[in-house]
Every structure is written in C-alpha cells, then in structure tokens.
Design a protein around this motif. Sequence first.
Motif, short mmCIF file in Angstrom:
data_model
loop_
_atom_site.label_atom_id
_atom_site.label_comp_id
_atom_site.label_asym_id
_atom_site.label_seq_id
_atom_site.Cartn_x
_atom_site.Cartn_y
_atom_site.Cartn_z
N ASP A 129 27.42 43.55 39.68
CA ASP A 129 28.27 44.56 40.29
C ASP A 129 28.00 44.78 41.78
O ASP A 129 28.54 45.68 42.38
N SER A 130 27.10 43.98 42.34
CA SER A 130 26.82 44.13 43.77
C SER A 130 27.14 42.83 44.49
O SER A 130 26.24 42.11 44.91
N ARG A 131 28.41 42.54 44.59
CA ARG A 131 28.85 41.37 45.36
C ARG A 131 29.58 41.93 46.57
O ARG A 131 30.45 42.79 46.42
N PHE A 132 29.22 41.42 47.75
CA PHE A 132 29.73 42.05 48.96
C PHE A 132 30.97 41.36 49.51
O PHE A 132 31.08 40.13 49.49
N THR A 133 31.87 42.16 50.05
CA THR A 133 33.08 41.63 50.67
C THR A 133 32.69 40.77 51.87
O THR A 133 31.87 41.21 52.70
N ASP A 151 33.51 54.08 52.66
CA ASP A 151 33.25 53.12 51.59
C ASP A 151 32.60 53.94 50.48
O ASP A 151 31.43 54.31 50.57
N PRO A 152 33.36 54.28 49.42
CA PRO A 152 32.82 55.18 48.39
C PRO A 152 31.88 54.50 47.42
O PRO A 152 31.23 55.16 46.62
N CYS A 153 31.82 53.15 47.49
CA CYS A 153 30.88 52.43 46.61
C CYS A 153 30.18 51.41 47.51
O CYS A 153 30.35 50.21 47.38
N HIS A 155 26.91 49.62 49.70
CA HIS A 155 25.57 49.09 49.44
C HIS A 155 24.96 48.90 50.82
O HIS A 155 25.64 48.43 51.73
N SER A 158 25.53 45.55 52.37
CA SER A 158 26.92 45.06 52.48
C SER A 158 27.37 45.02 53.93
O SER A 158 27.01 45.90 54.72
N VAL A 160 30.27 45.68 55.00
CA VAL A 160 31.40 46.60 55.25
C VAL A 160 30.96 47.71 56.22
O VAL A 160 29.96 48.38 55.98
N LEU A 168 24.52 54.99 46.25
CA LEU A 168 23.86 55.42 45.02
C LEU A 168 22.39 55.77 45.28
O LEU A 168 21.89 56.77 44.79
N ASP A 173 27.50 59.64 44.73
CA ASP A 173 28.25 59.15 43.57
C ASP A 173 29.73 59.16 43.95
O ASP A 173 30.35 60.23 43.99
N GLY A 174 30.26 57.97 44.23
CA GLY A 174 31.66 57.86 44.65
C GLY A 174 32.64 58.28 43.57
O GLY A 174 33.82 58.48 43.85
N ASN A 187 35.69 48.18 47.33
CA ASN A 187 35.41 46.98 46.54
C ASN A 187 34.39 47.46 45.51
O ASN A 187 33.20 47.52 45.80
N PRO A 189 32.30 48.24 41.65
CA PRO A 189 31.67 47.42 40.61
C PRO A 189 32.77 46.97 39.64
O PRO A 189 33.48 47.80 39.09
#
Length: 290
Positions: A129-133, A151-153, A155, A158, A160, A168, A173-174, A187, A189
């Motif tokens: 679930d942690s793949r970056f754009t 960016d509500p989710c 990392h 990332s 972005v 997190l 907590d988005g 983008n 999970p």
Amino acid sequence: MARRSKGWPQKTLAERIGVDPQRIKRLEKGTGSVETLIDAMEALELRLSGIAPGATITDQLRAKRQKRGWSISHAAQRAGLDRATVADLERGNGSVASLQSLLTVVAPNAKRRAPERSYWGQGDKEDRDSRFTPPEFMQIIYAAFGPVDLDPCAHRLSPVVAKRRILLDEGGDGLADEWSGRLAFVNPPYSAQLIWLRRAYEQWSAGNVETVVCLVPVRTDSAWFHQTLAADAEIFFLQGRLRFSTPSGKAQHTPFSLMLVALGTSAEQRERLSGAVPGAWTRTENKMQN
Ligand SMILES: C[S@@+](CC[C@H](N)C(=O)[O-])C[C@H]1O[C@@H](n2cnc3c(N)ncnc32)[C@H](O)[C@@H]1O
C-alpha cells in the motif's frame, strides 16, 4: 472479522462512522442496530452476494423478497417476525437479530463477497500500500491542475509535493481528519480503494476541497461507483502503465490499469491533462438506478 482483517480496532471503526464504540461492541455481539450495521458495512466495504442488487443490505433484501414474489406479510410469517418489523427492516431500521432471521429465509445463500484487491504480483506483501506516484507524472498533475494543497494519504518518502500532508506516522488519519485546500491529490492504499474514493467524494461534496484528483486502479464493480460517483466525477483512463516506487527505492510498473477520478475540475484543466498523458476522459452517465 471484516474489521479485524483491516486491522481496525473497534474505536477506529466507531470514529469512522461517527458512533460510540459501544455500538460496535453490540453489533459484534449480534445485538446492534441495522442502521449501525449499514454504516459499518459501508466503511468496511463489506458486501454480500446471493441477495439482489441494491445500495444497502436492506435494499437488497427488499429487492430479493419482491423477486421471490413474496408480500411483506408472507416474508414476516416465514421469518417468525411481525409485519411491522419487516417493513421497518426494509426501511433500514430495526435490530440485527431480526435482520438475520429475515436474511435466513429471504436469501439463504447470501455470503460475503470477496473483498476487492489489486494484485501487485511479486513483492505483493511488502509495502503493497505504499507505492509512490512517479515524480514525472506529478509534474503533469501540477501543470494540468495547479499546485497540490493536500495529500491526505501521504508518505514522508513520497515525491508528491503538497502544502499539507496527512501522515499516519504523525498521528494523522486522512479518513477521519477534515480535508482542506483547493486541490487534493489522492493516490491511496489500493487495498482500501473504495473507502478512499468515498472519503474523497464526501469531503468534496461537503465543500472542504474544491477539486480532488484520485489516481487509482480501474475498478468499477461497485454499485456506489456507478450510482453515485460516476454521476459527478470525470474519469480519465490512462493508456499504458505507471512505474511506482517503494519506500526501499525499488520501482515496478503497475500490473493493472489506472484511472484518474476527478471531482470539480474545469474543461481547461482536463484538456491540459489529456494533452500531456495518453488516455481519454469519459463522462459516465448515471444510468444504473434500480
Ligand atoms: C499508495 S501510497 C501513496 C503515497 C502518496 N500519496 C503518493 O502518491 O506517492 C498510500 C499511503 O497512504 C498512507 N496511509 C494509509 N492509510 C492512511 C490514513 N488513514 N491516513 C493517512 N495516510 C494513510 C500510507 O502510509 C501509504 O504510504
């Protein structure tokens, strides 16, 4: 069970549907209310198959009863309930215990539908679930839609760039914190894609963000996608695949197709995007009412 497989404590589920944790406790003991059950099923993406089409479990049950040609009184008699209880259940009110009795006679073959998944194939388990754009794709997003406010989710590794990142590991907590700003880029999970699309739609509808652009696998099997999201969203189907990177620096092309789900974009923004990325915008009409 569905809650545990998501790793959510009772408190998290309670917060996400805005109820007291006691209600989740009662629900799990089989003594809760149908109203809470419906909200919890939605938050957990829990759907049953073997009933009939419908937005909620009670809509599905009503449709199935009608399909069988049963009157409310007949269904009530078979389930050992009174008529008013069944009528109430079909309106989304009542107890989970009565709902179970009705379900057993109206749709004895109902079972949990397999949860949606995006398979990454090899290396699936690690950081699924942690793949970056990719940063090159983000350049196109900034050029088409402007700077990203949220960016509500996010990392911390990332690429972005966003004015506000909900992280997190900082206790953010988005799915619970209020979104803000002009443009949110999401983008999420992918194991919880539908939950994030619902959240994006809800925050956009509430006016907390002006524009939302979500990058997600093409997955269009939920009734909600067709009946609600597709009525307001513009969808861009990407031709080709993107190469996402992981926190450990490895990179992999998605083994599935991707789409952008955009809410509140202008024709100029959409044109800028389609001028820069191979693919096509599609406006889906809301034809799936039943
Ligand atoms: C697919 S990654 C994408 C990261 C970044 N948005 C990007 O596009 O590169 C999704 C990230 O969402 C984060 N995440 C998962 N659940 C979250 C939550 N409830 N609130 C905020 N972030 C969350 C995870 O840390 C994960 O790294």
